[in-house]
Design a protein around this motif. Structure first.
Motif, mmCIF file in Angstrom:
data_model
loop_
_atom_site.group_PDB
_atom_site.id
_atom_site.type_symbol
_atom_site.label_atom_id
_atom_site.label_comp_id
_atom_site.label_asym_id
_atom_site.label_seq_id
_atom_site.Cartn_x
_atom_site.Cartn_y
_atom_site.Cartn_z
ATOM 1 N N VAL A 164 0.846 -1.185 -0.104
ATOM 2 C CA VAL A 164 0.196 0.185 0.117
ATOM 3 C C VAL A 164 0.946 1.176 0.076
ATOM 4 O O VAL A 164 0.576 2.087 -0.703
ATOM 5 C CB VAL A 164 -0.871 0.008 1.126
ATOM 6 C CG1 VAL A 164 -1.608 1.201 1.276
ATOM 7 C CG2 VAL A 164 -1.851 -1.107 1.036
ATOM 8 N N TYR A 165 1.940 1.266 0.812
ATOM 9 C CA TYR A 165 2.798 2.520 0.736
ATOM 10 C C TYR A 165 3.556 2.699 -0.507
ATOM 11 O O TYR A 165 3.806 3.775 -0.882
ATOM 12 C CB TYR A 165 3.878 2.169 1.973
ATOM 13 C CG TYR A 165 4.477 3.533 2.454
ATOM 14 C CD1 TYR A 165 3.482 4.396 3.315
ATOM 15 C CD2 TYR A 165 5.628 4.060 2.190
ATOM 16 C CE1 TYR A 165 4.029 5.675 3.697
ATOM 17 C CE2 TYR A 165 6.285 5.198 2.668
ATOM 18 C CZ TYR A 165 5.450 6.293 3.411
ATOM 19 O OH TYR A 165 5.903 7.203 3.736
ATOM 20 N N SER A 166 3.793 1.783 -1.165
ATOM 21 C CA SER A 166 4.709 1.625 -2.426
ATOM 22 C C SER A 166 3.851 2.087 -3.326
ATOM 23 O O SER A 166 3.907 2.918 -4.448
ATOM 24 C CB SER A 166 5.140 0.350 -2.897
ATOM 25 O OG SER A 166 6.050 -0.252 -1.922
ATOM 26 N N LYS A 167 2.438 1.732 -3.288
ATOM 27 C CA LYS A 167 1.427 2.384 -4.332
ATOM 28 C C LYS A 167 1.298 3.740 -4.124
ATOM 29 O O LYS A 167 1.140 4.619 -5.050
ATOM 30 C CB LYS A 167 0.072 1.527 -4.043
ATOM 31 C CG LYS A 167 -1.148 1.938 -4.940
ATOM 32 C CD LYS A 167 -0.749 1.846 -6.313
ATOM 33 C CE LYS A 167 -2.034 2.270 -7.109
ATOM 34 N NZ LYS A 167 -1.987 2.369 -8.536
ATOM 35 N N LEU A 168 1.336 4.209 -2.704
ATOM 36 C CA LEU A 168 1.444 5.771 -2.787
ATOM 37 C C LEU A 168 2.504 6.296 -3.087
ATOM 38 O O LEU A 168 2.088 7.753 -3.655
ATOM 39 C CB LEU A 168 1.219 5.799 -1.035
ATOM 40 C CG LEU A 168 0.737 7.272 -0.529
ATOM 41 C CD1 LEU A 168 -0.595 7.406 -0.747
ATOM 42 C CD2 LEU A 168 1.106 7.144 0.860
ATOM 43 N N LEU A 169 3.650 5.877 -3.166
ATOM 44 C CA LEU A 169 4.781 6.462 -3.948
ATOM 45 C C LEU A 169 4.901 6.403 -5.289
ATOM 46 O O LEU A 169 5.192 7.245 -6.068
ATOM 47 C CB LEU A 169 6.036 5.833 -3.227
ATOM 48 C CG LEU A 169 6.272 5.875 -1.722
ATOM 49 C CD1 LEU A 169 7.457 5.190 -1.345
ATOM 50 C CD2 LEU A 169 6.328 7.588 -1.384
ATOM 51 N N SER A 219 1.375 -0.071 -10.706
ATOM 52 C CA SER A 219 1.183 1.318 -11.241
ATOM 53 C C SER A 219 -0.324 1.265 -12.191
ATOM 54 O O SER A 219 -0.730 2.129 -12.636
ATOM 55 C CB SER A 219 2.276 1.688 -12.235
ATOM 56 O OG SER A 219 2.484 0.779 -13.017
ATOM 57 N N TYR A 220 -0.540 0.066 -12.389
ATOM 58 C CA TYR A 220 -1.941 -0.091 -13.080
ATOM 59 C C TYR A 220 -3.143 -0.542 -12.299
ATOM 60 O O TYR A 220 -4.155 -0.335 -12.895
ATOM 61 C CB TYR A 220 -1.602 -1.370 -14.216
ATOM 62 C CG TYR A 220 -0.647 -0.867 -15.403
ATOM 63 C CD1 TYR A 220 -1.213 -0.139 -16.560
ATOM 64 C CD2 TYR A 220 0.645 -1.274 -15.125
ATOM 65 C CE1 TYR A 220 -0.197 0.021 -17.456
ATOM 66 C CE2 TYR A 220 1.566 -0.841 -16.276
ATOM 67 C CZ TYR A 220 1.296 -0.209 -17.485
ATOM 68 O OH TYR A 220 1.874 -0.097 -18.408
ATOM 69 N N ARG A 241 6.392 11.114 -8.858
ATOM 70 C CA ARG A 241 6.186 9.609 -9.049
ATOM 71 C C ARG A 241 7.322 8.941 -9.175
ATOM 72 O O ARG A 241 7.908 9.204 -10.030
ATOM 73 C CB ARG A 241 5.142 9.451 -10.177
ATOM 74 C CG ARG A 241 3.697 9.958 -10.096
ATOM 75 C CD ARG A 241 2.714 9.765 -11.292
ATOM 76 N NE ARG A 241 1.536 10.050 -11.074
ATOM 77 C CZ ARG A 241 0.515 9.738 -11.698
ATOM 78 N NH1 ARG A 241 0.574 8.663 -12.627
ATOM 79 N NH2 ARG A 241 -0.962 10.078 -11.505
ATOM 80 N N TYR A 242 7.662 7.894 -8.287
ATOM 81 C CA TYR A 242 8.854 6.826 -8.249
ATOM 82 C C TYR A 242 8.623 6.144 -9.349
ATOM 83 O O TYR A 242 7.584 5.581 -9.677
ATOM 84 C CB TYR A 242 9.006 6.383 -7.101
ATOM 85 C CG TYR A 242 9.243 7.204 -5.866
ATOM 86 C CD1 TYR A 242 10.672 7.306 -5.329
ATOM 87 C CD2 TYR A 242 8.446 7.744 -5.424
ATOM 88 C CE1 TYR A 242 10.924 8.085 -4.618
ATOM 89 C CE2 TYR A 242 8.709 8.860 -4.085
ATOM 90 C CZ TYR A 242 9.899 8.779 -3.742
ATOM 91 O OH TYR A 242 10.158 9.600 -2.708
ATOM 92 N N SER A 263 2.279 6.264 -7.393
ATOM 93 C CA SER A 263 1.154 7.076 -8.070
ATOM 94 C C SER A 263 1.008 8.313 -7.350
ATOM 95 O O SER A 263 -0.032 8.746 -7.752
ATOM 96 C CB SER A 263 -0.018 6.169 -7.761
ATOM 97 O OG SER A 263 0.210 4.569 -8.492
ATOM 98 N N GLY A 264 2.175 8.820 -6.883
ATOM 99 C CA GLY A 264 1.949 10.060 -6.403
ATOM 100 C C GLY A 264 1.698 11.145 -7.404
ATOM 101 O O GLY A 264 2.105 11.203 -8.534
#
Length: 377
Positions: free
Chosen positions: A228-233, A302-303, A240-241, A235-236
């Motif tokens: 969840v935290y990776s998704k936050l980063l 990311s999708y 966007r990382y 898709s910022g």
């Protein structure tokens, strides 16, 4: 006479060039307001949003391709893990450390060689709290890997997967807290057959061990938090990382975290005695597979939404159990067949339920917007 000319000009202007309609759109955070102009000749073209991308989800060809790759690399990593720990009697902490080292090396290479996985981005600098985010995700990655390997050493693969079947439920609550993602009632209920199906798939080989059970539950929690935290980063809105950035920098942070941990967790003398050419080769190949498993998961992230990613992860586990049946000749039982059927039906129900909840949410938003417009007028 001048007044009559001015009035006539104003009338002609109002006929030839009607004023555009202006609507105020209220953002969900209630802070900013945005003015949208609708031209009389047609609606304004809207850029595809992150929500549109996630709505397409696994129907996107690239997303589905990375899902398949993720499953393949996960299979290779999982059974090499079991081979190294059970057959070669390797150390879980050493295996986890080697995986992080390999993801650091290959993550750095993929920042310059995307291999078609993502579009490179030119950076002017790093955002605020960059290293804090990387250390947080890196720590969670290291914890997930080591705890998962500890669980694998004490209990069967199927028992670990059964405990992890509750991951979608964990993800729903974590997504609500961290991302603010609302999961509709029908979507939430559709998770039940998916989780239950995975539990049935692995029920034939249950082996309980308190250390393995605690490690499996801790792995479940840290993995959900990490996703969840990776998704936050990834898709910022402001920064966007890329998948390679997230892979490389979190791996560096993970290596830094695990250096002091290795002195307490690894039997250095035993690891030295077991480190022959076979073990070294197995560790390197396992690390390569683990890198590609991780980066394909980040690309897929990311999708799709965190909950959909967790559902895909649950299906992956059922898939891995059946691959173990085919590759290692494990016995097939009625419960495992029933579980696979339940997972499959559950995924179909989840897809329809998510679509239904999305349509309902859009209708509620349109209704709220129309009420806002009426109040303004």
């Amino acid at each position: 006479m001048d007044t009559e000319i001015v009035d006539r000009n104003q009338e002609e202007t109002s006929i030839v060039k009607p004023a555009p309609h202006v609507h105020k759109v209220h953002h969900e955070n209630g802070i900013a307001n945005e003015m949208m102009l609708h031209k009389p000749n047609g609606p304004m073209r809207r850029q595809p949003s992150k929500d549109d991308k996630e709505k397409l989800g696994l129907m996107n060809v690239r997303a589905f391709s990375f899902l398949v790759l993720w499953y393949i690399f996960s299979f290779c990593t999982l059974f090499l893990n079991k081979y190294i720990l059970a057959t070669l009697q390797g150390e879980p902490a050493l295996l986890g450390a080697m995986q992080m080292v390999m993801t650091t090396i290959f993550g750095f290479l993929q920042m310059y060689l995307p291999l078609g996985m993502y579009t490179p981005v030119d950076r002017d600098g790093k955002p605020a709290n960059f290293w804090r985010n990387m250390i947080l995700v890196g720590t969670m990655r290291f914890s997930t890997v080591v705890l998962g390997l500890v669980a694998l050493k004490f209990v069967a693969v199927s028992f670990t997967e059964t405990v992890k079947s509750s991951a979608p439920l964990f993800t729903v609550f974590i997504s609500r807290v961290l991302v603010g993602e609302l999961t509709g009632l029908y979507t939430f209920l559709s998770l039940i057959p998916i989780m239950g199906g995975l539990a049935l798939c692995s029920a034939y080989e249950l082996s309980f061990n308190i250390q393995g059970f605690i490690a499996a539950m801790a792995t479940n929690l840290t993995e959900c938090l990490q996703n969840v935290y990776s998704k936050l980063l990834i898709s910022g809105e402001k920064y966007r990382y890329t998948p390679a950035e997230l892979q490389f920098y979190t791996s560096i942070a993970s290596v830094i975290v695990q250096i002091p941990a290795c002195f307490f967790m690894i039997d250095l003398q035993g690891a030295k005695n077991s480190l022959d050419m076979t073990m070294l080769t197995a560790l390197i190949v396992n690390g390569i597979f683990f890198h590609f498993q991780s980066i394909t998961a980040y690309v897929l992230m990311s999708y799709i939404s965190p909950v959909t990613h967790s559902v895909a992860n649950t299906v992956k586990r059922a898939f891995l159990i059946w691959l173990s049946v085919i590759v290692f000749g494990n016995p097939v039982t009625f419960l495992s067949g029933l579980g696979t059927l339940t997972v499959t039906i559950g995924v179909l129900i989840y897809t329809k339920a998510k679509e239904h909840d999305h349509i309902q949410r859009e209708h509620r938003d349109q209704y709220a917007l129309s009420n806002t417009d009426t109040k303004i007028v």
